[in-house]
Design an enzyme around this catalytic site. Structure first.
Site, PDB file in Angstrom:
ATOM      1  N   LYS A   1       0.876  -1.169   0.000  1.00 50.82           N
ATOM      2  CA  LYS A   1       0.000   0.000   0.000  1.00 50.82           C
ATOM      3  C   LYS A   1       0.912   1.217   0.000  1.00 50.82           C
ATOM      4  O   LYS A   1       2.075   1.126   0.398  1.00 50.82           O
ATOM      5  CB  LYS A   1      -0.861  -0.003   1.274  1.00 50.82           C
ATOM      6  CG  LYS A   1      -2.093   0.862   1.185  1.00 50.82           C
ATOM      7  CD  LYS A   1      -3.305   0.089   0.686  1.00 50.82           C
ATOM      8  CE  LYS A   1      -4.516   0.973   0.574  1.00 50.82           C
ATOM      9  NZ  LYS A   1      -5.713   0.258   0.168  1.00 50.82           N
TER      10      LYS A   1
ATOM     11  N   GLY B   1     -24.183   2.911   5.275  1.00 51.69           N
ATOM     12  CA  GLY B   1     -23.320   3.525   4.266  1.00 51.69           C
ATOM     13  C   GLY B   1     -23.738   3.071   2.885  1.00 51.69           C
ATOM     14  O   GLY B   1     -23.540   1.902   2.516  1.00 51.69           O
ATOM     15  N   VAL B   2     -24.385   3.986   2.150  1.00 51.04           N
ATOM     16  CA  VAL B   2     -24.826   3.604   0.798  1.00 51.04           C
ATOM     17  C   VAL B   2     -24.149   4.486  -0.245  1.00 51.04           C
ATOM     18  O   VAL B   2     -24.773   5.246  -0.971  1.00 51.04           O
ATOM     19  CB  VAL B   2     -26.368   3.617   0.644  1.00 51.04           C
ATOM     20  CG1 VAL B   2     -26.949   2.335   1.171  1.00 51.04           C
ATOM     21  CG2 VAL B   2     -27.005   4.813   1.339  1.00 51.04           C
ATOM     22  N   GLY B   3     -22.826   4.391  -0.251  1.00 55.20           N
ATOM     23  CA  GLY B   3     -22.033   5.042  -1.295  1.00 55.20           C
ATOM     24  C   GLY B   3     -21.949   4.099  -2.482  1.00 55.20           C
ATOM     25  O   GLY B   3     -22.901   3.388  -2.804  1.00 55.20           O
TER      26      GLY B   3
ATOM     27  N   VAL C   1     -20.432   1.217  -3.021  1.00 53.49           N
ATOM     28  CA  VAL C   1     -20.646  -0.218  -2.794  1.00 53.49           C
ATOM     29  C   VAL C   1     -22.011  -0.480  -2.163  1.00 53.49           C
ATOM     30  O   VAL C   1     -22.765  -1.349  -2.624  1.00 53.49           O
ATOM     31  CB  VAL C   1     -19.530  -0.806  -1.885  1.00 53.49           C
ATOM     32  CG1 VAL C   1     -19.777  -2.286  -1.641  1.00 53.49           C
ATOM     33  CG2 VAL C   1     -18.163  -0.602  -2.493  1.00 53.49           C
ATOM     34  N   GLY C   2     -22.342   0.265  -1.088  1.00 54.33           N
ATOM     35  CA  GLY C   2     -23.578   0.002  -0.339  1.00 54.33           C
ATOM     36  C   GLY C   2     -24.816   0.122  -1.213  1.00 54.33           C
ATOM     37  O   GLY C   2     -25.745  -0.682  -1.110  1.00 54.33           O
TER      38      GLY C   2
HETATM   39  P1  NAI Z   1     -18.032   5.694  -0.660  1.00 52.43           P
HETATM   40  O1  NAI Z   1     -17.200   6.825  -0.175  1.00 52.43           O
HETATM   41  O2  NAI Z   1     -18.558   5.707  -2.050  1.00 52.43           O
HETATM   42  O3  NAI Z   1     -19.286   5.474   0.305  1.00 52.43           O
HETATM   43  C1  NAI Z   1     -19.234   5.544   1.695  1.00 52.43           C
HETATM   44  C2  NAI Z   1     -20.601   6.002   2.179  1.00 52.43           C
HETATM   45  O4  NAI Z   1     -20.595   5.916   3.608  1.00 52.43           O
HETATM   46  C3  NAI Z   1     -20.925   7.453   1.810  1.00 52.43           C
HETATM   47  O5  NAI Z   1     -22.210   7.531   1.234  1.00 52.43           O
HETATM   48  C4  NAI Z   1     -20.877   8.173   3.166  1.00 52.43           C
HETATM   49  O6  NAI Z   1     -21.796   9.265   3.250  1.00 52.43           O
HETATM   50  C5  NAI Z   1     -21.269   7.060   4.106  1.00 52.43           C
HETATM   51  N1  NAI Z   1     -20.870   7.287   5.496  1.00 52.43           N
HETATM   52  C6  NAI Z   1     -19.915   8.111   5.990  1.00 52.43           C
HETATM   53  N2  NAI Z   1     -19.875   8.043   7.327  1.00 52.43           N
HETATM   54  C7  NAI Z   1     -20.810   7.135   7.691  1.00 52.43           C
HETATM   55  C8  NAI Z   1     -21.238   6.626   8.934  1.00 52.43           C
HETATM   56  N3  NAI Z   1     -20.686   7.004  10.081  1.00 52.43           N
HETATM   57  N4  NAI Z   1     -22.231   5.712   8.946  1.00 52.43           N
HETATM   58  C9  NAI Z   1     -22.812   5.293   7.801  1.00 52.43           C
HETATM   59  N5  NAI Z   1     -22.452   5.752   6.585  1.00 52.43           N
HETATM   60  C10 NAI Z   1     -21.454   6.660   6.532  1.00 52.43           C
HETATM   61  O7  NAI Z   1     -17.128   4.393  -0.408  1.00 52.43           O
HETATM   62  P2  NAI Z   1     -17.271   2.954  -1.084  1.00 52.43           P
HETATM   63  O8  NAI Z   1     -16.388   2.848  -2.264  1.00 52.43           O
HETATM   64  O9  NAI Z   1     -18.715   2.613  -1.206  1.00 52.43           O
HETATM   65  O10 NAI Z   1     -16.587   2.028   0.037  1.00 52.43           O
HETATM   66  C11 NAI Z   1     -17.277   1.703   1.236  1.00 52.43           C
HETATM   67  C12 NAI Z   1     -16.371   0.863   2.114  1.00 52.43           C
HETATM   68  O11 NAI Z   1     -16.005  -0.320   1.417  1.00 52.43           O
HETATM   69  C13 NAI Z   1     -15.053   1.542   2.519  1.00 52.43           C
HETATM   70  O12 NAI Z   1     -14.692   1.118   3.813  1.00 52.43           O
HETATM   71  C14 NAI Z   1     -14.058   0.995   1.518  1.00 52.43           C
HETATM   72  O13 NAI Z   1     -12.754   1.006   2.038  1.00 52.43           O
HETATM   73  C15 NAI Z   1     -14.587  -0.426   1.382  1.00 52.43           C
HETATM   74  N6  NAI Z   1     -14.187  -1.060   0.133  1.00 52.43           N
HETATM   75  C16 NAI Z   1     -14.487  -0.479  -1.066  1.00 52.43           C
HETATM   76  C17 NAI Z   1     -14.089  -1.079  -2.244  1.00 52.43           C
HETATM   77  C18 NAI Z   1     -14.441  -0.502  -3.578  1.00 52.43           C
HETATM   78  O14 NAI Z   1     -14.153  -1.166  -4.588  1.00 52.43           O
HETATM   79  N7  NAI Z   1     -15.062   0.658  -3.659  1.00 52.43           N
HETATM   80  C19 NAI Z   1     -13.301  -2.342  -2.244  1.00 52.43           C
HETATM   81  C20 NAI Z   1     -13.123  -2.911  -0.923  1.00 52.43           C
HETATM   82  C21 NAI Z   1     -13.526  -2.263   0.214  1.00 52.43           C
END
Ligand code: NAI
Length: 356
Positions: free
Chosen positions: A79, A179-181, A183-184
């Site tokens: 990393k 968390g519905v970014g 991935v969610g």
């Molecule tokens: P993202 O940044 O698109 O989404 C994260 C979401 O979580 C956002 O909508 C944010 O508003 C929300 N959030 C922030 N604080 C929060 C809280 N306290 N409680 C609930 N929701 C909250 O990130 P993404 O890409 O969806 O990744 C999500 C997780 O999955 C991260 O931990 C990331 O490291 C992990 N991950 C992602 C991968 C990928 O391919 N995108 C691969 C493997 C792991």
């Protein structure tokens, strides 16, 4: 000064990279190359100080080695962190300077996107280095890694369901997604397609609106109330460290399975979940879909091949959960044991001399 003390975890190599003219200050950490070149993203983040940056890169690179080993990839774990505010400090010269340091490692380390870097940055870094993946579609990249990450989490959740309820069916189960970014949100869609019911929580109203617009049948809750609802599965898909002592005490779900990296606030949480009768599907086992995608891209991306490999997350999760039962250990510990064994057994083969 005690630099080696910091690496008691036995990292192979740590490289400090500086280019004062562009402002680059980066650290590349290679935890292990026992199974192949170390792959892991570059995090561009305004760390409070250098010690915080070093601690982060050491933890993250170790986790990548375990994730790759469990996913059955021929990759080690590494990393990198760039110290700075990406909004203010990111520019072409800095990224290209960083790319030259990546290149200088001769393929021992492959970089990709992480917090603060995106696919377009990888294209810039790739102007100086061959050892870059997670690129734009225009350069043969595979696109958004959240697609296969969500798909892989679903496979892990099906294996956890089988372990707890006897069948890998999610139909009729109630899943809370925190968390519905990227991935969610996708995970919500996949679960609804499986006829599960979904409750979503996110502090960002726009993120919730986006889910509601696409899936009006999804319920919503606040981030604080979600863990205490009558759920079958709790899926952390936001930040690391979310599974704290308090949250675990409040949890009503029988399964925890989500995408977030480093979900356990401390190592003892694995056991606490077990003692409360909650099955934890280890984060790095079920969220490996994104890594599988960028790893596949190195040899020329094939979506069907990467998806087939991400489907295997079902079997890997199953194996890890069975190992946990056999050995009477919490699942997180079982995943570490499974990964350690593969690094040792397959890594050892490198000592068999082959003619060039
Ligand atoms: P993202 O940044 O698109 O989404 C994260 C979401 O979580 C956002 O909508 C944010 O508003 C929300 N959030 C922030 N604080 C929060 C809280 N306290 N409680 C609930 N929701 C909250 O990130 P993404 O890409 O969806 O990744 C999500 C997780 O999955 C991260 O931990 C990331 O490291 C992990 N991950 C992602 C991968 C990928 O391919 N995108 C691969 C493997 C792991």
């Amino acid at each position: 000064m005690n630099v080696f003390g910091q690496t008691a975890d036995s990292h192979e190599q740590i490289v400090f990279c500086a280019d004062p003219d562009s402002g680059l200050r980066a650290i590349i950490a290679i935890y292990s190359t026992a199974l192949g070149p170390a792959l892991g993203g570059t995090r561009f983040y305004p760390f409070a100080d250098e010690a915080a940056a070093l601690a982060d890169v050491l933890n993250l690179s170790r986790a990548m080695a375990y994730k790759a080993a469990c996913a059955g990839l021929d990759l080690g774990g590494g990393k990198a962190v760039i110290i700075g505010d990406p909004k203010r400090d990111k520019n072409e010269a800095l990224l290209r300077a960083y790319g030259r340091f990546v290149q200088s490692l001769g393929g021992r380390y492959y970089t990709a996107c992480d917090v603060g870097t995106d696919v377009r940055d990888m294209d810039v870094i790739a102007r100086e280095s061959r050892f870059v993946t997670g690129r734009t579609l225009a350069y043969g990249g595979a696109g958004d890694s959240a697609v296969l990450t969500a798909f892989g989490v679903l496979q892990g959740m099906r294996a956890a369901a089988e372990h707890v309820w006897g069948a890998p069916e999610l139909r009729g189960r109630r899943v809370g997604i925190s968390g519905v970014g990227k991935v969610g949100k996708r995970l919500a869609g996949l679960l609804l397609a499986e006829q599960a019911s979904v409750v979503v929580a996110d502090p960002d109203a726009a993120a919730l609106d986006a889910v509601r617009a696409q899936h009006p049948e999804a319920e919503t809750a606040t981030v604080d109330e979600l863990p205490g609802l009558a759920l079958d599965v709790f899926a952390p898909c936001a930040l690391g460290g979310v599974l704290t002592d308090q949250l675990v005490q409040a949890l009503q779900a029988q399964v925890v399975c989500g995408a977030a990296n480093n979900q356990l606030a401390h190592a003892g949480i694995d056991k606490l979940l077990q003692d409360r009768g909650i099955l934890y599907a280890p984060d790095y086992v079920v969220n490996a879909g994104g890594l599988i995608q960028v790893a596949d891209e190195i040899g020329g991306f094939s979506e069907p091949r990467a998806r087939a490999r991400a489907t295997q997350i079902f079997d890997t999760t199953r194996r890890v959960l069975a190992l946990a039962d056999e050995e009477g250990m919490p699942p997180g510990q079982a995943a570490d044991k499974h990964a350690d064994q593969r690094m040792r057994e397959v890594g050892r083969l490198r000592s068999v001399w082959l003619p060039r």
